[in-house]
Design a protein around this motif. Structure first.
Motif, mmCIF file in Angstrom:
data_model
loop_
_atom_site.group_PDB
_atom_site.id
_atom_site.type_symbol
_atom_site.label_atom_id
_atom_site.label_comp_id
_atom_site.label_asym_id
_atom_site.label_seq_id
_atom_site.Cartn_x
_atom_site.Cartn_y
_atom_site.Cartn_z
ATOM 1 N N GLN A 314 0.866 -1.180 0.000
ATOM 2 C CA GLN A 314 0.000 0.000 0.000
ATOM 3 C C GLN A 314 0.896 1.222 0.000
ATOM 4 O O GLN A 314 1.897 1.270 0.712
ATOM 5 C CB GLN A 314 -0.895 0.000 1.253
ATOM 6 N N GLY A 315 0.576 2.210 -0.822
ATOM 7 C CA GLY A 315 1.398 3.417 -0.855
ATOM 8 C C GLY A 315 1.228 4.159 -2.160
ATOM 9 O O GLY A 315 0.504 3.727 -3.062
ATOM 10 N N PHE A 316 1.905 5.266 -2.287
ATOM 11 C CA PHE A 316 1.741 6.124 -3.458
ATOM 12 C C PHE A 316 2.256 5.467 -4.737
ATOM 13 O O PHE A 316 1.852 5.859 -5.835
ATOM 14 C CB PHE A 316 2.438 7.467 -3.235
ATOM 15 N N LEU A 317 3.148 4.472 -4.634
ATOM 16 C CA LEU A 317 3.576 3.756 -5.824
ATOM 17 C C LEU A 317 2.393 3.012 -6.431
ATOM 18 O O LEU A 317 2.300 2.856 -7.653
ATOM 19 C CB LEU A 317 4.688 2.765 -5.478
ATOM 20 N N VAL A 318 1.498 2.551 -5.569
ATOM 21 C CA VAL A 318 0.293 1.849 -6.019
ATOM 22 C C VAL A 318 -0.774 2.868 -6.403
ATOM 23 O O VAL A 318 -1.232 2.929 -7.537
ATOM 24 C CB VAL A 318 -0.234 0.910 -4.921
ATOM 25 N N SER A 319 -1.169 3.671 -5.444
ATOM 26 C CA SER A 319 -2.186 4.704 -5.682
ATOM 27 C C SER A 319 -2.204 5.668 -4.520
ATOM 28 O O SER A 319 -1.992 5.273 -3.369
ATOM 29 C CB SER A 319 -3.573 4.065 -5.844
ATOM 30 N N ALA A 320 -2.493 6.923 -4.796
ATOM 31 C CA ALA A 320 -2.722 7.913 -3.746
ATOM 32 C C ALA A 320 -4.108 7.681 -3.146
ATOM 33 O O ALA A 320 -4.960 7.036 -3.768
ATOM 34 C CB ALA A 320 -2.630 9.321 -4.314
ATOM 35 N N PRO A 321 -4.368 8.156 -1.943
ATOM 36 C CA PRO A 321 -5.744 8.103 -1.422
ATOM 37 C C PRO A 321 -6.661 8.924 -2.319
ATOM 38 O O PRO A 321 -6.324 10.036 -2.707
ATOM 39 C CB PRO A 321 -5.610 8.731 -0.029
ATOM 40 N N LEU A 322 -7.823 8.346 -2.653
ATOM 41 C CA LEU A 322 -8.738 8.989 -3.591
ATOM 42 C C LEU A 322 -10.157 9.007 -3.042
ATOM 43 O O LEU A 322 -10.537 8.119 -2.267
ATOM 44 C CB LEU A 322 -8.731 8.234 -4.926
ATOM 45 N N PRO A 323 -10.982 9.994 -3.459
ATOM 46 C CA PRO A 323 -12.406 9.957 -3.119
ATOM 47 C C PRO A 323 -13.048 8.702 -3.704
ATOM 48 O O PRO A 323 -12.495 8.072 -4.609
ATOM 49 C CB PRO A 323 -12.958 11.235 -3.762
ATOM 50 N N ALA A 324 -14.219 8.342 -3.189
ATOM 51 C CA ALA A 324 -14.860 7.074 -3.538
ATOM 52 C C ALA A 324 -14.973 6.846 -5.048
ATOM 53 O O ALA A 324 -14.571 5.792 -5.563
ATOM 54 C CB ALA A 324 -16.228 6.992 -2.884
ATOM 55 N N GLU A 325 -15.517 7.816 -5.771
ATOM 56 C CA GLU A 325 -15.721 7.629 -7.213
ATOM 57 C C GLU A 325 -14.403 7.455 -7.951
ATOM 58 O O GLU A 325 -14.279 6.592 -8.833
ATOM 59 C CB GLU A 325 -16.503 8.814 -7.783
ATOM 60 N N GLN A 326 -13.414 8.264 -7.597
ATOM 61 C CA GLN A 326 -12.119 8.157 -8.260
ATOM 62 C C GLN A 326 -11.426 6.846 -7.893
ATOM 63 O O GLN A 326 -10.745 6.242 -8.729
ATOM 64 C CB GLN A 326 -11.235 9.343 -7.875
ATOM 65 N N ALA A 327 -11.592 6.407 -6.640
ATOM 66 C CA ALA A 327 -10.990 5.144 -6.214
ATOM 67 C C ALA A 327 -11.594 3.975 -6.994
ATOM 68 O O ALA A 327 -10.878 3.063 -7.437
ATOM 69 C CB ALA A 327 -11.189 4.946 -4.721
ATOM 70 N N SER A 328 -12.901 3.993 -7.174
ATOM 71 C CA SER A 328 -13.568 2.932 -7.932
ATOM 72 C C SER A 328 -13.101 2.940 -9.392
ATOM 73 O O SER A 328 -12.858 1.882 -9.988
ATOM 74 C CB SER A 328 -15.082 3.103 -7.866
ATOM 75 N N ALA A 329 -12.956 4.130 -9.968
ATOM 76 C CA ALA A 329 -12.491 4.238 -11.349
ATOM 77 C C ALA A 329 -11.054 3.733 -11.471
ATOM 78 O O ALA A 329 -10.708 3.039 -12.437
ATOM 79 C CB ALA A 329 -12.586 5.695 -11.818
ATOM 80 N N TRP A 330 -10.214 4.070 -10.496
ATOM 81 C CA TRP A 330 -8.820 3.604 -10.520
ATOM 82 C C TRP A 330 -8.771 2.087 -10.466
ATOM 83 O O TRP A 330 -8.011 1.448 -11.213
ATOM 84 C CB TRP A 330 -8.046 4.187 -9.343
ATOM 85 N N MET A 331 -9.578 1.470 -9.573
ATOM 86 C CA MET A 331 -9.570 0.016 -9.451
ATOM 87 C C MET A 331 -10.029 -0.650 -10.742
ATOM 88 O O MET A 331 -9.497 -1.678 -11.160
ATOM 89 C CB MET A 331 -10.443 -0.422 -8.268
ATOM 90 N N SER A 332 -11.018 -0.064 -11.398
ATOM 91 C CA SER A 332 -11.505 -0.597 -12.666
ATOM 92 C C SER A 332 -10.418 -0.551 -13.735
ATOM 93 O O SER A 332 -10.178 -1.535 -14.447
ATOM 94 C CB SER A 332 -12.735 0.193 -13.124
ATOM 95 N N GLN A 333 -9.716 0.570 -13.825
ATOM 96 C CA GLN A 333 -8.639 0.713 -14.802
ATOM 97 C C GLN A 333 -7.490 -0.239 -14.482
ATOM 98 O O GLN A 333 -6.879 -0.827 -15.384
ATOM 99 C CB GLN A 333 -8.138 2.155 -14.823
ATOM 100 N N HIS A 334 -7.199 -0.395 -13.206
ATOM 101 C CA HIS A 334 -6.108 -1.278 -12.785
ATOM 102 C C HIS A 334 -6.415 -2.724 -13.154
ATOM 103 O O HIS A 334 -5.536 -3.453 -13.635
ATOM 104 C CB HIS A 334 -5.892 -1.144 -11.277
ATOM 105 N N CYS A 335 -7.643 -3.138 -12.938
ATOM 106 C CA CYS A 335 -8.046 -4.501 -13.282
ATOM 107 C C CYS A 335 -7.941 -4.740 -14.793
ATOM 108 O O CYS A 335 -7.482 -5.791 -15.245
ATOM 109 C CB CYS A 335 -9.471 -4.765 -12.820
ATOM 110 N N GLN A 336 -8.362 -3.761 -15.582
ATOM 111 C CA GLN A 336 -8.267 -3.879 -17.036
ATOM 112 C C GLN A 336 -6.805 -3.976 -17.481
ATOM 113 O O GLN A 336 -6.471 -4.753 -18.386
ATOM 114 C CB GLN A 336 -8.938 -2.677 -17.696
ATOM 115 N N LEU A 337 -5.940 -3.217 -16.823
ATOM 116 C CA LEU A 337 -4.519 -3.237 -17.167
ATOM 117 C C LEU A 337 -3.917 -4.611 -16.871
ATOM 118 O O LEU A 337 -3.142 -5.147 -17.661
ATOM 119 C CB LEU A 337 -3.774 -2.156 -16.369
ATOM 120 N N LEU A 338 -4.279 -5.199 -15.717
ATOM 121 C CA LEU A 338 -3.767 -6.513 -15.367
ATOM 122 C C LEU A 338 -4.239 -7.580 -16.352
ATOM 123 O O LEU A 338 -3.491 -8.496 -16.707
ATOM 124 C CB LEU A 338 -4.208 -6.895 -13.946
#
Length: 341
Positions: A314-338
């Motif tokens: 956990q940390g900024f290399l992975v992701s910065a703390p984000l508001p709920a909507e942005q966090a959900s969008a980041w997780m979606s993009q991350h899953c697609q990338l994997l």
């Protein structure tokens, strides 16, 4: 000269007051906290007493049975603290506090969960650092309503993620303050939140600190076992900075150890930090606990942690703390990338 004489007298006074005395065949000890204010002959008596009183409370905060001097910097610090406390109370009423979410990843880079973190954005758009207001909230008791609000926000977010296939199984970690955990009805409050939100309790992970647990081991074990029966899991936060020992790790129903960021920050260039991190990882693995490193900010840190056997980050290399909507969008993009990898 006046300060030296005052300190000498104060030290002797503390020593005399601390001498044991006997009442009805029982020995007692009473200690004193002393505040000292020097004056130039122009201040009023009321002003001098007020300053000496503030110095006395500083002596109490320094461990008691000691003395402290008043100075202008102390006054300025107290004024700032008072203003911040008032603003924090208003922030609760004005809903200026916001939940942010920082992703946590597993061995293959997959998202395994997130930690809910509190951010304070004032009406004029300024962000107050958590390091400024969280300790104040704990000192004033405001951490209780704040903590309850964060727990509610976490349960709501877990429920919201149920409708997202990529996030429906994620765990959400919530920091619990010592004051919260020590409340007699803490277990009942958590049970009520779980029932009201109708979430899978295993997706709620409570983060506790070592000092919080060791303060009253028997009560802590009882509360944790009751919560475990509800399905809640536990993470030991800031591990390695307190009274780390195998004894309490064996007794408490802990699932995960979080390596404190202060050790991770010094990787890979500090051999002492590396040795401590490696020891924590090996100890945790021998006890079949999950190991998560927080504060990971470089690929070098990531690689070394993986070599040591720490698979969760956990940390900024992975992701910065984000508001709920942005966090959900980041997780979606991350899953697609994997998936593309």
């Amino acid at each position: 000269t006046a300060a030296a004489l005052a300190r000498d007298f104060g030290d002797r006074l503390c020593g005399e007051i601390a001498r044991p005395y006997r009442l009805k065949d029982i020995d007692y000890v009473c200690t004193a906290s002393i505040g000292i204010c020097l004056f130039a002959g122009t201040e009023t008596i009321e002003h001098l007493l007020k300053n000496a009183d503030m110095a006395m409370y500083r002596a109490k905060d320094s461990g008691r049975n000691t003395l402290r001097f008043f100075d202008p910097e102390m006054q300025a610090a107290l004024d700032k603290r008072s203003s911040l406390e008032t603003a924090l109370r208003q922030a609760l009423e004005r809903q200026e506090l916001q939940p942010y979410y920082q992703a946590q990843i597993g061995p293959a880079g997959e998202v395994i969960g997130a930690e809910i973190l509190l951010r304070w954005k004032t009406a004029d758009g300024r962000f107050i650092p958590p390091g400024d207001f969280i300790p104040l909230a704990e000192q004033t008791g405001l951490i209780l309503p704040i903590g309850a609000w964060v727990m509610q926000a976490a349960c709501r977010q877990i429920k919201a993620w149920e409708g997202d296939a990529r996030a429906s199984a994620l765990q959400l970690s919530v920091n619990v303050s010592a004051l919260q955990f020590r409340q007699d009805d803490f277990v009942d409050k958590v049970r009520g939140l779980l029932e009201d939100s109708a979430i899978d309790a295993s997706r709620l992970k409570l983060e506790l600190t070592e000092s919080m647990i060791l303060d009253d081991i028997a009560t802590a074990i009882e509360k944790m076992q009751m919560l475990r029966e509800l399905g809640v899991t536990f993470s030991m936060d800031d591990f390695g900075t307190g009274y780390s020992s195998l004894a309490y790790l064996r007794k408490h129903p802990i699932d995960r150890l979080k390596i404190d960021r202060s050790f991770v920050t010094d990787l890979p260039h500090n051999p002492d930090a590396a040795a401590i991190v490696n020891a924590i990882v090996q100890m945790g693995r021998s006890l079949h606990l999950e190991i998560l490193a927080e504060g990971v900010e470089s690929t070098e840190q990531l690689q070394l942690l993986k070599e040591m056997g720490c698979a969760m980050m956990q940390g900024f290399l992975v992701s910065a703390p984000l508001p709920a909507e942005q966090a959900s969008a980041w997780m979606s993009q991350h899953c697609q990338l994997l998936q593309r990898q």
